[in-house]
Design a protein around this motif. Structure first.
Motif, PDB file in Angstrom:
ATOM      1  N   LEU A  31       0.871  -1.177   0.000  1.00  0.00           N
ATOM      2  CA  LEU A  31       0.000   0.000   0.000  1.00  0.00           C
ATOM      3  C   LEU A  31       0.901   1.217   0.000  1.00  0.00           C
ATOM      4  O   LEU A  31       1.926   1.234   0.691  1.00  0.00           O
ATOM      5  CB  LEU A  31      -0.836   0.082   1.280  1.00  0.00           C
ATOM      6  CG  LEU A  31      -1.835  -0.990   1.607  1.00  0.00           C
ATOM      7  CD1 LEU A  31      -2.373  -0.766   3.009  1.00  0.00           C
ATOM      8  CD2 LEU A  31      -2.969  -0.952   0.605  1.00  0.00           C
ATOM      9  N   GLN A  32       0.516   2.250  -0.713  1.00  0.00           N
ATOM     10  CA  GLN A  32       1.308   3.479  -0.651  1.00  0.00           C
ATOM     11  C   GLN A  32       1.109   4.100   0.728  1.00  0.00           C
ATOM     12  O   GLN A  32      -0.011   4.233   1.220  1.00  0.00           O
ATOM     13  CB  GLN A  32       0.906   4.446  -1.757  1.00  0.00           C
ATOM     14  CG  GLN A  32       1.928   5.505  -1.984  1.00  0.00           C
ATOM     15  CD  GLN A  32       1.765   6.234  -3.298  1.00  0.00           C
ATOM     16  OE1 GLN A  32       0.725   6.151  -3.933  1.00  0.00           O
ATOM     17  NE2 GLN A  32       2.791   6.955  -3.692  1.00  0.00           N
ATOM     18  N   ALA A  33       2.198   4.449   1.389  1.00  0.00           N
ATOM     19  CA  ALA A  33       2.159   4.911   2.776  1.00  0.00           C
ATOM     20  C   ALA A  33       1.350   6.193   2.958  1.00  0.00           C
ATOM     21  O   ALA A  33       0.783   6.408   4.027  1.00  0.00           O
ATOM     22  CB  ALA A  33       3.570   5.096   3.319  1.00  0.00           C
ATOM     23  N   GLU A  35      -1.449   6.750   1.925  1.00  0.00           N
ATOM     24  CA  GLU A  35      -2.843   6.354   2.133  1.00  0.00           C
ATOM     25  C   GLU A  35      -3.088   5.801   3.536  1.00  0.00           C
ATOM     26  O   GLU A  35      -4.226   5.620   3.946  1.00  0.00           O
ATOM     27  CB  GLU A  35      -3.256   5.302   1.102  1.00  0.00           C
ATOM     28  CG  GLU A  35      -3.238   5.840  -0.313  1.00  0.00           C
ATOM     29  CD  GLU A  35      -3.641   4.804  -1.337  1.00  0.00           C
ATOM     30  OE1 GLU A  35      -4.558   5.106  -2.128  1.00  0.00           O
ATOM     31  OE2 GLU A  35      -3.056   3.713  -1.344  1.00  0.00           O
ATOM     32  N   VAL A  36      -2.012   5.524   4.265  1.00  0.00           N
ATOM     33  CA  VAL A  36      -2.120   4.935   5.600  1.00  0.00           C
ATOM     34  C   VAL A  36      -2.251   6.033   6.644  1.00  0.00           C
ATOM     35  O   VAL A  36      -1.436   6.949   6.711  1.00  0.00           O
ATOM     36  CB  VAL A  36      -0.887   4.049   5.902  1.00  0.00           C
ATOM     37  CG1 VAL A  36      -0.927   3.527   7.328  1.00  0.00           C
ATOM     38  CG2 VAL A  36      -0.809   2.899   4.908  1.00  0.00           C
ATOM     39  N   ALA A  37      -3.297   5.923   7.473  1.00  0.00           N
ATOM     40  CA  ALA A  37      -3.492   6.875   8.568  1.00  0.00           C
ATOM     41  C   ALA A  37      -2.775   6.407   9.823  1.00  0.00           C
ATOM     42  O   ALA A  37      -2.142   7.206  10.524  1.00  0.00           O
ATOM     43  CB  ALA A  37      -4.985   7.052   8.853  1.00  0.00           C
ATOM     44  N   VAL A  89      -4.751  -1.903   9.802  1.00  0.00           N
ATOM     45  CA  VAL A  89      -4.186  -0.701   9.198  1.00  0.00           C
ATOM     46  C   VAL A  89      -5.330   0.218   8.802  1.00  0.00           C
ATOM     47  O   VAL A  89      -6.207  -0.167   8.019  1.00  0.00           O
ATOM     48  CB  VAL A  89      -3.316  -1.064   7.973  1.00  0.00           C
ATOM     49  CG1 VAL A  89      -2.788   0.190   7.291  1.00  0.00           C
ATOM     50  CG2 VAL A  89      -2.169  -1.975   8.400  1.00  0.00           C
ATOM     51  N   VAL A  91      -6.702   3.236   6.746  1.00  0.00           N
ATOM     52  CA  VAL A  91      -6.347   3.932   5.516  1.00  0.00           C
ATOM     53  C   VAL A  91      -7.371   5.022   5.231  1.00  0.00           C
ATOM     54  O   VAL A  91      -8.495   4.984   5.731  1.00  0.00           O
ATOM     55  CB  VAL A  91      -6.254   2.968   4.308  1.00  0.00           C
ATOM     56  CG1 VAL A  91      -5.124   1.977   4.484  1.00  0.00           C
ATOM     57  CG2 VAL A  91      -7.572   2.252   4.066  1.00  0.00           C
ATOM     58  N   HIS A  92      -6.931   5.989   4.432  1.00  0.00           N
ATOM     59  CA  HIS A  92      -7.813   7.056   3.962  1.00  0.00           C
ATOM     60  C   HIS A  92      -8.489   6.540   2.701  1.00  0.00           C
ATOM     61  O   HIS A  92      -7.871   6.471   1.636  1.00  0.00           O
ATOM     62  CB  HIS A  92      -7.011   8.322   3.651  1.00  0.00           C
ATOM     63  CG  HIS A  92      -6.232   8.837   4.800  1.00  0.00           C
ATOM     64  ND1 HIS A  92      -6.810   9.469   5.877  1.00  0.00           N
ATOM     65  CD2 HIS A  92      -4.895   8.807   5.066  1.00  0.00           C
ATOM     66  CE1 HIS A  92      -5.870   9.814   6.744  1.00  0.00           C
ATOM     67  NE2 HIS A  92      -4.709   9.418   6.281  1.00  0.00           N
ATOM     68  N   TYR A  93      -9.757   6.149   2.841  1.00  0.00           N
ATOM     69  CA  TYR A  93     -10.500   5.597   1.706  1.00  0.00           C
ATOM     70  C   TYR A  93     -11.249   6.722   1.013  1.00  0.00           C
ATOM     71  O   TYR A  93     -12.097   7.381   1.611  1.00  0.00           O
ATOM     72  CB  TYR A  93     -11.467   4.508   2.196  1.00  0.00           C
ATOM     73  CG  TYR A  93     -12.320   3.941   1.096  1.00  0.00           C
ATOM     74  CD1 TYR A  93     -11.747   3.152   0.103  1.00  0.00           C
ATOM     75  CD2 TYR A  93     -13.681   4.195   1.031  1.00  0.00           C
ATOM     76  CE1 TYR A  93     -12.516   2.628  -0.925  1.00  0.00           C
ATOM     77  CE2 TYR A  93     -14.458   3.676   0.015  1.00  0.00           C
ATOM     78  CZ  TYR A  93     -13.871   2.898  -0.962  1.00  0.00           C
ATOM     79  OH  TYR A  93     -14.633   2.379  -1.987  1.00  0.00           O
ATOM     80  N   LEU A 103     -12.170   6.915   6.994  1.00  0.00           N
ATOM     81  CA  LEU A 103     -11.298   5.865   7.502  1.00  0.00           C
ATOM     82  C   LEU A 103     -11.892   4.494   7.195  1.00  0.00           C
ATOM     83  O   LEU A 103     -13.085   4.266   7.374  1.00  0.00           O
ATOM     84  CB  LEU A 103     -11.099   6.002   9.007  1.00  0.00           C
ATOM     85  CG  LEU A 103     -10.199   7.149   9.454  1.00  0.00           C
ATOM     86  CD1 LEU A 103     -10.134   7.198  10.980  1.00  0.00           C
ATOM     87  CD2 LEU A 103      -8.801   7.010   8.877  1.00  0.00           C
ATOM     88  N   VAL A 151      -6.024   1.498  -2.693  1.00  0.00           N
ATOM     89  CA  VAL A 151      -7.055   1.628  -1.658  1.00  0.00           C
ATOM     90  C   VAL A 151      -8.373   2.128  -2.236  1.00  0.00           C
ATOM     91  O   VAL A 151      -9.446   1.628  -1.889  1.00  0.00           O
ATOM     92  CB  VAL A 151      -6.553   2.561  -0.523  1.00  0.00           C
ATOM     93  CG1 VAL A 151      -7.669   2.924   0.438  1.00  0.00           C
ATOM     94  CG2 VAL A 151      -5.391   1.904   0.216  1.00  0.00           C
TER      95      VAL A 151
END
Length: 178
Positions: A31-33, A35-37, A89, A91-93, A103, A151
């Motif tokens: 996953l591209q970081a 996009e990770v919260a 994890v 993520v910003h969806y 989230l 994502v």
């Protein structure tokens, strides 16, 4: 002066991106970081009745109820194993740029490594997999192939409507039915 000219002539190095690497079975995904919260340990979840088997449930996070999906169950029908390296994890969806990001929780196995590389190193793998549009291009390295998970493409319209109803359900309407 010649030093300044030399720096300008050197060009700009390609911009690298950070990826969170995880596994589904023996295969690697990323996953591209950006996009990770947040990366959390696996937490207890409240199941959602009549949801697809890969919707793991919901949990409360800082005053917000967050839906969670098991990416292994979504992709191959194999629920994530309960390991110390299995993470929840956030993520910003944001499936549509006109809507605000929300989230979404992802249960990911062995989500403990990161990789910094140029996104252009990921190449199309030649299949049009319409059943799994979130599975993006692949990157070859010494460990084999690494596949990019997008994502924004994780949920189809039906599941998105279940997990993120629009407009959100109004609790006062539920009280009127009682």
């Amino acid at each position: 002066m010649s030093e300044l000219v030399a720096k300008r002539g050197a060009g700009v190095a390609p911009k690298q991106a950070l990826f969170l690497v995880f596994r589904i079975g023996g295969e690697r995904y990323a996953l591209q970081a950006v996009e990770v919260a947040e990366v959390l340990p696996r937490l207890p979840l409240k199941p959602i009745a009549q949801a697809p088997h890969w919707v793991a449930g919901v949990f409360a996070y800082r005053g917000t109820v967050v839906p969670v999906i098991d990416v292994g169950a979504l992709t191959f029908g194999l629920a994530a194993e309960a390991r110390t390296s299995t993470r929840l994890v956030l993520v910003h969806y944001q499936p549509d740029a006109t809507l605000p990001a929300q989230l979404l929780g992802l249960i990911l196995e062995q989500a403990t490594d990161t990789l910094r590389c140029h996104p252009a190193q990921f190449q199309p793998y030649g299949l049009d997999n319409r059943q799994a549009p979130y599975l993006g291009p692949v990157r070859k390295d010494a460990q084999g192939l690494l596949q990019w998970v997008r994502v924004a493409d994780l949920l189809d319209a039906q599941v998105r409507a279940l997990l993120f109803p629009s407009p959100p359900l109004d609790p006062s309407l539920l009280e009127d039915r009682a």
